[in-house]
Design a protein around this motif. Structure first.
Motif, PDB file in Angstrom:
ATOM      1  N   PRO A  45       0.819  -1.214   0.000  1.00 30.15           N
ATOM      2  CA  PRO A  45       0.000   0.000   0.000  1.00 30.15           C
ATOM      3  C   PRO A  45       0.857   1.269   0.000  1.00 30.15           C
ATOM      4  O   PRO A  45       1.997   1.265   0.473  1.00 30.15           O
ATOM      5  CB  PRO A  45      -0.801  -0.131   1.302  1.00 30.15           C
ATOM      6  CG  PRO A  45      -0.873  -1.596   1.559  1.00 30.15           C
ATOM      7  CD  PRO A  45       0.449  -2.125   1.096  1.00 30.15           C
TER       8      PRO A  45
ATOM      9  N   ASN B 178      -8.516   4.773  10.304  1.00 30.85           N
ATOM     10  CA  ASN B 178      -9.581   4.059  11.012  1.00 30.85           C
ATOM     11  C   ASN B 178      -9.736   2.641  10.501  1.00 30.85           C
ATOM     12  O   ASN B 178      -9.561   2.385   9.307  1.00 30.85           O
ATOM     13  CB  ASN B 178     -10.922   4.782  10.819  1.00 30.85           C
ATOM     14  CG  ASN B 178     -10.937   6.128  11.516  1.00 30.85           C
ATOM     15  OD1 ASN B 178     -10.279   6.313  12.542  1.00 30.85           O
ATOM     16  ND2 ASN B 178     -11.679   7.071  10.949  1.00 30.85           N
ATOM     17  N   LEU B 179     -10.108   1.720  11.386  1.00 33.87           N
ATOM     18  CA  LEU B 179     -10.507   0.390  10.939  1.00 33.87           C
ATOM     19  C   LEU B 179     -11.981   0.406  10.597  1.00 33.87           C
ATOM     20  O   LEU B 179     -12.757   1.180  11.178  1.00 33.87           O
ATOM     21  CB  LEU B 179     -10.197  -0.676  11.992  1.00 33.87           C
ATOM     22  CG  LEU B 179      -8.797  -1.243  11.827  1.00 33.87           C
ATOM     23  CD1 LEU B 179      -7.785  -0.364  12.524  1.00 33.87           C
ATOM     24  CD2 LEU B 179      -8.708  -2.654  12.320  1.00 33.87           C
ATOM     25  N   GLU B 180     -12.366  -0.451   9.646  1.00 34.79           N
ATOM     26  CA  GLU B 180     -13.755  -0.518   9.211  1.00 34.79           C
ATOM     27  C   GLU B 180     -14.620  -0.994  10.370  1.00 34.79           C
ATOM     28  O   GLU B 180     -14.190  -1.791  11.196  1.00 34.79           O
ATOM     29  CB  GLU B 180     -13.830  -1.519   8.048  1.00 34.79           C
ATOM     30  CG  GLU B 180     -15.069  -1.446   7.211  1.00 34.79           C
ATOM     31  CD  GLU B 180     -14.958  -2.392   6.008  1.00 34.79           C
ATOM     32  OE1 GLU B 180     -14.252  -2.050   5.053  1.00 34.79           O
ATOM     33  OE2 GLU B 180     -15.565  -3.479   6.042  1.00 34.79           O
TER      34      GLU B 180
ATOM     35  N   ARG C 188      -1.733   8.948   7.692  1.00 35.94           N
ATOM     36  CA  ARG C 188      -2.167   9.060   6.298  1.00 35.94           C
ATOM     37  C   ARG C 188      -1.645  10.366   5.700  1.00 35.94           C
ATOM     38  O   ARG C 188      -2.387  11.205   5.243  1.00 35.94           O
ATOM     39  CB  ARG C 188      -3.690   8.986   6.201  1.00 35.94           C
ATOM     40  CG  ARG C 188      -4.249   7.657   6.681  1.00 35.94           C
ATOM     41  CD  ARG C 188      -5.765   7.546   6.574  1.00 35.94           C
ATOM     42  NE  ARG C 188      -6.222   7.819   5.222  1.00 35.94           N
ATOM     43  CZ  ARG C 188      -6.783   8.961   4.836  1.00 35.94           C
ATOM     44  NH1 ARG C 188      -6.966   9.933   5.697  1.00 35.94           N
ATOM     45  NH2 ARG C 188      -7.168   9.124   3.596  1.00 35.94           N
TER      46      ARG C 188
ATOM     47  N   ASP D 244      -6.165  10.985  -8.161  1.00 38.60           N
ATOM     48  CA  ASP D 244      -6.936  11.803  -7.228  1.00 38.60           C
ATOM     49  C   ASP D 244      -6.260  13.143  -6.900  1.00 38.60           C
ATOM     50  O   ASP D 244      -6.644  13.831  -5.959  1.00 38.60           O
ATOM     51  CB  ASP D 244      -7.252  11.024  -5.940  1.00 38.60           C
ATOM     52  CG  ASP D 244      -5.994  10.423  -5.333  1.00 38.60           C
ATOM     53  OD1 ASP D 244      -4.906  10.591  -5.922  1.00 38.60           O
ATOM     54  OD2 ASP D 244      -6.098   9.786  -4.282  1.00 38.60           O
TER      55      ASP D 244
ATOM     56  N   GLU E 128      -2.109  -4.980   3.905  1.00 34.89           N
ATOM     57  CA  GLU E 128      -1.845  -5.329   2.509  1.00 34.89           C
ATOM     58  C   GLU E 128      -3.026  -4.822   1.687  1.00 34.89           C
ATOM     59  O   GLU E 128      -4.123  -4.610   2.223  1.00 34.89           O
ATOM     60  CB  GLU E 128      -1.753  -6.852   2.340  1.00 34.89           C
ATOM     61  CG  GLU E 128      -0.553  -7.513   3.020  1.00 34.89           C
ATOM     62  CD  GLU E 128       0.736  -7.436   2.182  1.00 34.89           C
ATOM     63  OE1 GLU E 128       0.650  -7.163   0.966  1.00 34.89           O
ATOM     64  OE2 GLU E 128       1.823  -7.651   2.762  1.00 34.89           O
ATOM     65  N   LEU E 129      -2.818  -4.640   0.386  1.00 32.11           N
ATOM     66  CA  LEU E 129      -3.957  -4.365  -0.491  1.00 32.11           C
ATOM     67  C   LEU E 129      -4.959  -5.506  -0.312  1.00 32.11           C
ATOM     68  O   LEU E 129      -4.575  -6.671  -0.228  1.00 32.11           O
ATOM     69  CB  LEU E 129      -3.496  -4.300  -1.948  1.00 32.11           C
ATOM     70  CG  LEU E 129      -2.567  -3.129  -2.287  1.00 32.11           C
ATOM     71  CD1 LEU E 129      -2.213  -3.147  -3.767  1.00 32.11           C
ATOM     72  CD2 LEU E 129      -3.195  -1.787  -1.921  1.00 32.11           C
TER      73      LEU E 129
ATOM     74  N   LEU F 254      -9.452  -2.099   6.780  1.00 28.53           N
ATOM     75  CA  LEU F 254      -9.328  -0.680   7.128  1.00 28.53           C
ATOM     76  C   LEU F 254     -10.440   0.090   6.430  1.00 28.53           C
ATOM     77  O   LEU F 254     -10.923  -0.314   5.363  1.00 28.53           O
ATOM     78  CB  LEU F 254      -7.953  -0.126   6.740  1.00 28.53           C
ATOM     79  CG  LEU F 254      -6.936  -0.297   7.869  1.00 28.53           C
ATOM     80  CD1 LEU F 254      -6.342  -1.686   7.839  1.00 28.53           C
ATOM     81  CD2 LEU F 254      -5.861   0.754   7.813  1.00 28.53           C
ATOM     82  N   GLU F 255     -10.852   1.185   7.071  1.00 25.40           N
ATOM     83  CA  GLU F 255     -11.929   2.007   6.523  1.00 25.40           C
ATOM     84  C   GLU F 255     -11.474   2.619   5.200  1.00 25.40           C
ATOM     85  O   GLU F 255     -10.295   2.906   5.014  1.00 25.40           O
ATOM     86  CB  GLU F 255     -12.218   3.116   7.543  1.00 25.40           C
ATOM     87  CG  GLU F 255     -13.523   3.837   7.361  1.00 25.40           C
ATOM     88  CD  GLU F 255     -13.759   4.830   8.500  1.00 25.40           C
ATOM     89  OE1 GLU F 255     -14.087   4.385   9.619  1.00 25.40           O
ATOM     90  OE2 GLU F 255     -13.594   6.040   8.281  1.00 25.40           O
TER      91      GLU F 255
ATOM     92  N   GLN G   4     -10.899   5.531   3.434  1.00 21.47           N
ATOM     93  CA  GLN G   4     -10.795   6.977   3.705  1.00 21.47           C
ATOM     94  C   GLN G   4     -10.311   7.719   2.460  1.00 21.47           C
ATOM     95  O   GLN G   4      -9.699   8.769   2.552  1.00 21.47           O
ATOM     96  CB  GLN G   4      -9.847   7.214   4.906  1.00 21.47           C
ATOM     97  CG  GLN G   4     -10.399   6.647   6.211  1.00 21.47           C
ATOM     98  CD  GLN G   4      -9.398   6.696   7.354  1.00 21.47           C
ATOM     99  OE1 GLN G   4      -8.437   5.941   7.409  1.00 21.47           O
ATOM    100  NE2 GLN G   4      -9.614   7.617   8.284  1.00 21.47           N
ATOM    101  N   GLY G   5     -10.573   7.124   1.293  1.00 23.36           N
ATOM    102  CA  GLY G   5     -10.090   7.707   0.043  1.00 23.36           C
ATOM    103  C   GLY G   5      -8.716   7.134  -0.232  1.00 23.36           C
ATOM    104  O   GLY G   5      -7.812   7.278   0.578  1.00 23.36           O
ATOM    105  N   GLY G   6      -8.584   6.434  -1.371  1.00 24.10           N
ATOM    106  CA  GLY G   6      -7.306   5.794  -1.658  1.00 24.10           C
ATOM    107  C   GLY G   6      -7.512   4.299  -1.794  1.00 24.10           C
ATOM    108  O   GLY G   6      -8.624   3.856  -2.119  1.00 24.10           O
ATOM    109  N   GLU G   7      -6.471   3.517  -1.549  1.00 21.45           N
ATOM    110  CA  GLU G   7      -6.554   2.075  -1.764  1.00 21.45           C
ATOM    111  C   GLU G   7      -7.352   1.376  -0.664  1.00 21.45           C
ATOM    112  O   GLU G   7      -7.382   1.834   0.473  1.00 21.45           O
ATOM    113  CB  GLU G   7      -5.139   1.492  -1.780  1.00 21.45           C
ATOM    114  CG  GLU G   7      -4.245   2.099  -2.839  1.00 21.45           C
ATOM    115  CD  GLU G   7      -2.766   1.999  -2.495  1.00 21.45           C
ATOM    116  OE1 GLU G   7      -1.967   2.048  -3.432  1.00 21.45           O
ATOM    117  OE2 GLU G   7      -2.435   1.877  -1.293  1.00 21.45           O
TER     118      GLU G   7
END
Lengths: 508, 508
Positions: A19, A76-78, A118, A322, B58-59, B77-78, B80-83
């Motif tokens: 990532p 954040n984690l989902e 981030r 982006d 990881e992705l 992971l949430e 948040q915009g991005g991968e």
């Protein structure tokens, strides 16, 4: 292997990478990084440190309200049902949570672990989204500035042990800074946001910082100008104290006066530790984080600052879809290589949540390993000599394969604590075995031959260019003596040896 | 400290804890865990291992389709915009991604790091949501079963080095197992799901496993019964091979025959390494993960299995609001303490994504540190003696405070690599200093007194009950000799010393 058929079509569609802002560590880099950890953690232990390990994620509420403007950088984690959690942003807030939760009154702890931000990555400068911090913190109520001085001593020791000599520690004191803001006419509720503008003075010219204060943060221009005069001040601790003491307004301000008194005590202790020459009292240092309450500091080197044409380079930078900059390495500096400060209120914020009232004063330092690594990596000549494996002995067979016999002898070496390998082949080609031994950098070989084998013997041989094609350093011994003979040969091979990683860290 | 006012109301609302299934490590536990890592990593190096470090996330695509029914336990992971990323579930898939991405043909790597599973935690049994794995894997094309045998040797060495002797390694071979399923009439597309039912045989009685096959997985009852006969088989490797070879159907099955041939080669190598007594060829071992293709294994101890009245205990267990069991410690066992297998197709799945075609065969082992830790922690007597700090010397002052002088002498000791502390007080009470020295477990004190100080001297004293209130082991020396004298005294104090952590790991 059974691959479910529906997966096959997908296979080609995604890029094989880590990532953004993260990377794999391997090979020599990994050896160097481990050596940095080793150097720092043995120093932390010398200073009475114990280590702790906290989870990589914390309850989201624990991190809330601790990082000021940087909070937007938290991962954040989902929400997958259950608690809301986030990856840790630093090791300080988890430490304060740990101290409060366990009602600890005093601890010196170190913690070497990854943190997550981030942020805009600059990979070759060691600015990553996943990176290591090496933290040492002292929690507890002690006499003024005593642990603070030791933390600065640790900062100097930590860097000099790693062969980094040309660094400067910028010091400031939040009480002095807050006093200055008050004297200049900043309202109490604006102090933190003005402070975060000042914090950008190492990256931006004064005109840009002033603009941020006046335009974005609604300060009258005369207030900004007055601040500008003060934050230009810097010098040795004693010089800057003397300069500020000439100012009646500062002396009359309770916060600034308290800060200056502490700085005077500190000056003495820095002399006792013989580290004053590394230190500069620099009023432009503000540190972005909300939680600092006293002394603050940053260690910087030449490589810390951005190139002078950073703005031009930034405009030309490669952008992703982006609109984000892919890698900012070209136009940012390494930044500070270690930083920290005193935070007397943070544990109390958590202690309140636990129904306990006590606040525990804390002071700490965080070493940025990736940034230090990028400095050490520049010592290319030594880095080239490092070998990634620790293998000392290669166990070979000539003529016949003798696989089971190689296994059995290697097992004896392992049991004696000796690093040993052999070729994973039933029939082993002599050339291939020598190549593998050379690649691993082994100084010694144990060789099984048909004649020796019949007599219950093996050959033990020193490797390396000086012994190739000669019978020097070669001896035939009984299999029962192989361990002792190998130990003797290894001692011979490593005579006088300061190893390469030690040389690299010392910058020799 | 400035606490934003709106935070105050919030303060009392959240519980001060770590997220479910995670914990802090500190104090003696941390010392023990570090010693376990040290023991394992030095063994990995003896076997020629190099270490790597991959990102904690990881992705998401990298992890997809690798873990069968367990994929639901992956932490995301949430966005948040991005991968899109997920926390790693094990160290094997990231390793395979690393090998494919860097086009590596051969490597022996070890990796000690945390992995994440949204599973039902059982904290005191070492079953956590965040836990460490210590992995060693060999990637590359070698002669059959040679690296596999070494991995099993590493498994035995790793556990015995940690004082764990009473374990058993269950072995099976996916090719033998797949052959059995074929012989019993399982369709190819059902093999993995039938296999994952068999995998539960260590936790459930055969009747329950059979029910899962017939009811949940739609297998005819006679197929399940046939499987039941085969998977009961176990014994030494040679015994089980002999037993299976009596079976014409098995011998005629290509997959089973290929697996048995490999098991016969392995039997020889296990004898060369002298580890056969630890090993049992057990056809009920299936291992849940999709990616295994050859030999599979698990090390288990007495503590691995759940209590016989697990079902009753489960019914009584405390539940959280969402109906989940809070902690399953009472009714689960420790589980396997180390496990692994051969996975020849995994790298190829990624290599395809990279536009490269080569598949790299791999075999590996993963040690479950938390589970091993819980076994070692049972050696209570030794664990009690461990001290968390490494401090060797306490620098004290009698009569006067001598803070700066204590700082200066302590600095000399640090510079010589000696662990030293002093009290963080300007005026230091002698009793408090002795108490701190005792608490830290220091064997030696350096004492600054008024008379000695005037002569440029200090006292160096051995601590411990045998020297209290006596002048034994006490010497007055010039400050310039303090480092040498302290070294001599430390050698005296540590005479004959195997330290406590070594004793603990050896189970002495």
């Amino acid at each position: 292997m059974r691959k479910p058929k529906e997966k096959k079509a997908k296979k080609e569609q995604f890029q094989l990478k880590t990532p953004k802002g993260s990377k794999d560590w391997a090979d020599k880099d990994m050896v160097i990084r481990e050596a940095i950890f080793q150097s720092l953690s043995s120093m932390f232990k010398r200073h009475g440190g114990v280590t702790i390990d906290t989870p990589v994620f914390e309850l989201r509420e624990i991190l809330a309200g601790k990082y000021g403007e940087d909070s937007k950088l938290i991962y954040n984690l989902e929400d997958q049902g259950g608690e809301l959690t986030s990856l840790r942003y630093d090791l300080t807030v988890p430490f304060a949570r740990f101290v409060a939760m366990n009602n600890i009154q005093a601890i010196k702890r170190y913690h070497i672990a990854k943190v997550y931000r981030r942020d805009q990555p600059a990979m070759t400068k060691g600015r990553m989204r996943e990176f290591y911090q090496c933290d040492f913190d002292v929690a507890g109520t002690y006499d003024k500035m005593v642990p603070d001085a030791e933390i600065l001593c640790i900062l100097v020791e930590g860097l000099t042990n790693l062969g980094i000599q040309d660094f400067k520690i910028k010091l400031n004191h939040r009480k002095v800074l807050d006093g200055i803001f008050e004297v200049c006419g900043v309202k109490e509720e604006d102090v933190r946001k003005v402070s975060s503008a000042v914090d950008k003075m190492d990256k931006l010219p004064w005109a840009a910082v002033k603009k941020e204060m006046v335009v974005d943060k609604n300060q009258p221009e005369e207030v900004a100008d007055k601040i500008g005069e003060y934050v230009k001040l810097k010098g040795t601790v004693r010089e800057t104290i003397a300069e500020l003491k000439k100012d009646e307004l500062i002396l009359a301000n309770a916060s600034a006066a308290a800060g200056l008194e502490e700085m005077e005590i500190l000056a003495e202790y820095l002399e006792a530790f013989e580290i004053s020459p590394f230190v500069s009292f620099d009023l432009s240092l503000a540190r972005g984080l909300d939680y600092y309450t006293g002394l603050i500091y940053e260690a910087v080197t030449e490589a810390s600052s951005a190139p002078t044409n950073a703005d031009d380079l930034k405009k030309k930078a490669k952008k992703s879809k982006d609109g984000e900059v892919e890698d900012a390495s070209d136009f940012v500096g390494v930044g500070s290589i270690a930083a920290g400060g005193r935070y007397d209120g943070l544990v109390g914020m958590f202690a309140g949540a636990n129904g306990k009232k006590a606040s525990i004063p804390c002071v700490g330092i965080s070493f940025g390993v990736e940034r230090i690594f990028s400095l050490i990596k520049m010592r290319q000549q030594q880095a080239d000599k490092i070998r990634p494996t620790a293998t000392q002995v290669y166990v070979m067979a000539f003529g016949d394969g003798f696989l089971k016999e190689r296994m059995s002898i290697t097992k004896k070496l392992w049991a004696a604590g000796i690093e040993a390998e052999y070729l994973y082949k039933v029939k082993a080609n002599p050339r291939k075995q020598f190549e593998s031994a050379e690649k691993a950098g082994c100084p010694v070989a144990v060789i099984l031959g048909k004649d020796e084998q019949a007599n219950g013997q093996v050959k033990v041989k020193l490797l390396g260019p000086e012994f190739t094609d000669t019978e020097d350093g070669e001896v035939i011994v009984s299999i029962s003596d192989v361990v002792e003979t190998v130990k003797t040969k290894l001692a011979q091979a490593n005579v006088g040896g300061m190893n390469e990683i030690t040389r690299l860290l010392k910058g020799l």
